[in-house]
Design a protein around this motif. Structure first.
Motif, PDB file in Angstrom:
ATOM      1  N   PRO A 173       0.825  -1.223   0.000  1.00 22.64           N
ATOM      2  CA  PRO A 173       0.000   0.000   0.000  1.00 22.64           C
ATOM      3  C   PRO A 173       0.858   1.271   0.000  1.00 22.64           C
ATOM      4  O   PRO A 173       2.039   1.230   0.335  1.00 22.64           O
ATOM      5  N   HIS A 174       0.250   2.363  -0.354  1.00 16.50           N
ATOM      6  CA  HIS A 174       0.864   3.690  -0.326  1.00 16.50           C
ATOM      7  C   HIS A 174       1.966   3.860  -1.377  1.00 16.50           C
ATOM      8  O   HIS A 174       2.922   4.608  -1.158  1.00 16.50           O
ATOM      9  N   THR A 175       1.819   3.190  -2.506  1.00 17.12           N
ATOM     10  CA  THR A 175       2.786   3.406  -3.573  1.00 17.12           C
ATOM     11  C   THR A 175       2.622   4.824  -4.106  1.00 17.12           C
ATOM     12  O   THR A 175       1.589   5.473  -3.901  1.00 17.12           O
ATOM     13  N   ASP A 179      14.124   6.994  -0.752  1.00 18.16           N
ATOM     14  CA  ASP A 179      13.869   6.962   0.691  1.00 18.16           C
ATOM     15  C   ASP A 179      12.403   6.628   0.970  1.00 18.16           C
ATOM     16  O   ASP A 179      12.097   5.832   1.861  1.00 18.16           O
ATOM     17  N   TYR A 180      11.494   7.239   0.216  1.00 24.07           N
ATOM     18  CA  TYR A 180      10.063   6.969   0.388  1.00 24.07           C
ATOM     19  C   TYR A 180       9.780   5.481   0.180  1.00 24.07           C
ATOM     20  O   TYR A 180       9.094   4.852   0.997  1.00 24.07           O
ATOM     21  N   ASP A 181      10.290   4.924  -0.905  1.00 22.30           N
ATOM     22  CA  ASP A 181      10.052   3.513  -1.195  1.00 22.30           C
ATOM     23  C   ASP A 181      10.627   2.609  -0.103  1.00 22.30           C
ATOM     24  O   ASP A 181       9.991   1.634   0.305  1.00 22.30           O
ATOM     25  N   THR A 182      11.807   2.936   0.391  1.00 20.45           N
ATOM     26  CA  THR A 182      12.436   2.146   1.452  1.00 20.45           C
ATOM     27  C   THR A 182      11.609   2.179   2.724  1.00 20.45           C
ATOM     28  O   THR A 182      11.317   1.135   3.318  1.00 20.45           O
ATOM     29  N   VAL A 183      11.216   3.374   3.146  1.00 23.00           N
ATOM     30  CA  VAL A 183      10.421   3.522   4.367  1.00 23.00           C
ATOM     31  C   VAL A 183       9.057   2.859   4.195  1.00 23.00           C
ATOM     32  O   VAL A 183       8.575   2.160   5.094  1.00 23.00           O
ATOM     33  N   ASN A 184       8.446   3.051   3.053  1.00 28.35           N
ATOM     34  CA  ASN A 184       7.144   2.451   2.794  1.00 28.35           C
ATOM     35  C   ASN A 184       7.227   0.920   2.864  1.00 28.35           C
ATOM     36  O   ASN A 184       6.357   0.265   3.444  1.00 28.35           O
ATOM     37  N   ASP A 185       8.280   0.355   2.302  1.00 29.24           N
ATOM     38  CA  ASP A 185       8.465  -1.098   2.370  1.00 29.24           C
ATOM     39  C   ASP A 185       8.675  -1.561   3.812  1.00 29.24           C
ATOM     40  O   ASP A 185       8.160  -2.603   4.218  1.00 29.24           O
ATOM     41  N   ILE A 189       7.504  -0.156   6.517  1.00 30.93           N
ATOM     42  CA  ILE A 189       6.202  -0.084   7.184  1.00 30.93           C
ATOM     43  C   ILE A 189       5.346  -1.285   6.784  1.00 30.93           C
ATOM     44  O   ILE A 189       4.727  -1.928   7.635  1.00 30.93           O
ATOM     45  N   HIS A 190       5.315  -1.594   5.516  1.00 34.22           N
ATOM     46  CA  HIS A 190       4.532  -2.730   5.046  1.00 34.22           C
ATOM     47  C   HIS A 190       5.011  -4.031   5.693  1.00 34.22           C
ATOM     48  O   HIS A 190       4.197  -4.858   6.127  1.00 34.22           O
ATOM     49  N   ARG A 191       6.321  -4.213   5.782  1.00 32.31           N
ATOM     50  CA  ARG A 191       6.866  -5.422   6.400  1.00 32.31           C
ATOM     51  C   ARG A 191       6.503  -5.489   7.879  1.00 32.31           C
ATOM     52  O   ARG A 191       6.226  -6.580   8.402  1.00 32.31           O
ATOM     53  N   ALA A 192       6.456  -4.347   8.545  1.00 29.93           N
ATOM     54  CA  ALA A 192       6.054  -4.326   9.955  1.00 29.93           C
ATOM     55  C   ALA A 192       4.567  -4.630  10.095  1.00 29.93           C
ATOM     56  O   ALA A 192       4.159  -5.399  10.976  1.00 29.93           O
ATOM     57  N   GLU A 193       3.749  -4.039   9.228  1.00 30.47           N
ATOM     58  CA  GLU A 193       2.292  -4.245   9.288  1.00 30.47           C
ATOM     59  C   GLU A 193       1.904  -5.695   9.029  1.00 30.47           C
ATOM     60  O   GLU A 193       0.941  -6.197   9.607  1.00 30.47           O
ATOM     61  N   THR A 194       2.636  -6.344   8.163  1.00 29.00           N
ATOM     62  CA  THR A 194       2.320  -7.728   7.812  1.00 29.00           C
ATOM     63  C   THR A 194       3.077  -8.725   8.689  1.00 29.00           C
ATOM     64  O   THR A 194       3.026  -9.929   8.437  1.00 29.00           O
ATOM     65  N   ARG A 195       3.772  -8.200   9.688  1.00 24.68           N
ATOM     66  CA  ARG A 195       4.495  -9.013  10.680  1.00 24.68           C
ATOM     67  C   ARG A 195       5.630  -9.835  10.082  1.00 24.68           C
ATOM     68  O   ARG A 195       6.024 -10.855  10.639  1.00 24.68           O
ATOM     69  N   ILE A 196       6.139  -9.389   8.954  1.00 28.80           N
ATOM     70  CA  ILE A 196       7.338 -10.017   8.400  1.00 28.80           C
ATOM     71  C   ILE A 196       8.539  -9.622   9.249  1.00 28.80           C
ATOM     72  O   ILE A 196       9.396 -10.442   9.549  1.00 28.80           O
ATOM     73  N   ASP A 197       8.584  -8.356   9.637  1.00 30.58           N
ATOM     74  CA  ASP A 197       9.626  -7.847  10.523  1.00 30.58           C
ATOM     75  C   ASP A 197       8.972  -7.379  11.811  1.00 30.58           C
ATOM     76  O   ASP A 197       8.005  -6.615  11.773  1.00 30.58           O
ATOM     77  N   ALA A 236       8.824   2.456  16.935  1.00 34.88           N
ATOM     78  CA  ALA A 236       9.595   2.466  15.687  1.00 34.88           C
ATOM     79  C   ALA A 236       8.668   2.570  14.480  1.00 34.88           C
ATOM     80  O   ALA A 236       8.966   3.292  13.513  1.00 34.88           O
ATOM     81  N   GLU A 237       7.533   1.883  14.539  1.00 34.75           N
ATOM     82  CA  GLU A 237       6.582   1.945  13.436  1.00 34.75           C
ATOM     83  C   GLU A 237       5.990   3.343  13.307  1.00 34.75           C
ATOM     84  O   GLU A 237       5.832   3.867  12.197  1.00 34.75           O
ATOM     85  N   VAL A 238       5.699   3.973  14.431  1.00 32.59           N
ATOM     86  CA  VAL A 238       5.181   5.349  14.412  1.00 32.59           C
ATOM     87  C   VAL A 238       6.218   6.289  13.802  1.00 32.59           C
ATOM     88  O   VAL A 238       5.881   7.152  12.979  1.00 32.59           O
ATOM     89  N   MET A 239       7.476   6.111  14.154  1.00 32.22           N
ATOM     90  CA  MET A 239       8.535   6.961  13.597  1.00 32.22           C
ATOM     91  C   MET A 239       8.650   6.762  12.080  1.00 32.22           C
ATOM     92  O   MET A 239       8.844   7.724  11.335  1.00 32.22           O
ATOM     93  N   LEU A 240       8.522   5.527  11.634  1.00 28.82           N
ATOM     94  CA  LEU A 240       8.557   5.265  10.194  1.00 28.82           C
ATOM     95  C   LEU A 240       7.382   5.934   9.482  1.00 28.82           C
ATOM     96  O   LEU A 240       7.541   6.502   8.400  1.00 28.82           O
ATOM     97  N   ARG A 241       6.205   5.866  10.101  1.00 23.32           N
ATOM     98  CA  ARG A 241       5.032   6.512   9.496  1.00 23.32           C
ATOM     99  C   ARG A 241       5.223   8.033   9.402  1.00 23.32           C
ATOM    100  O   ARG A 241       4.850   8.650   8.400  1.00 23.32           O
TER     101      ARG A 241
END
Length: 78
Positions: A5-7, A35-41, A43-51, A57-62
């Motif tokens: 999401p958020h592409t 940088d946007y793509d890296t941060v967005n990825d 966040i996605h990995r955190a949301e999907t519990r991959i990482d 930390a997630e709030v800071m990334l957002r």
């Protein structure tokens, strides 16, 4: 297209041509996009519990993603 999401295409509909042109002409803008793509990825990995990361930390990334999105919007409006 990515399933993340958020592409940029979702965030800036109808402006992909302008984004690509500005990316090709401006190295600083290209870094912002990377940088946007890296941060967005991240966040996605955190949301999907991959990482597993802390909520803080997630709030800071957002917040970082939002700041980068603002930078992109500002560059596109000039």
């Amino acid at each position: 297209m990515s399933n993340t999401p958020h592409t940029l295409g979702e965030e800036f509909p109808g402006q992909l041509d302008a984004i690509h042109a500005l990316k090709a002409a401006d190295a600083h803008f290209a870094r912002i996009l990377d940088d946007y793509d890296t941060v967005n990825d991240q966040i996605h990995r955190a949301e999907t519990r991959i990482d597993a990361i802390s909520e803080e930390a997630e709030v800071m990334l957002r917040k970082r993603r939002l700041a980068l999105k603002d930078d992109i919007a500002k560059a596109l409006s000039q």
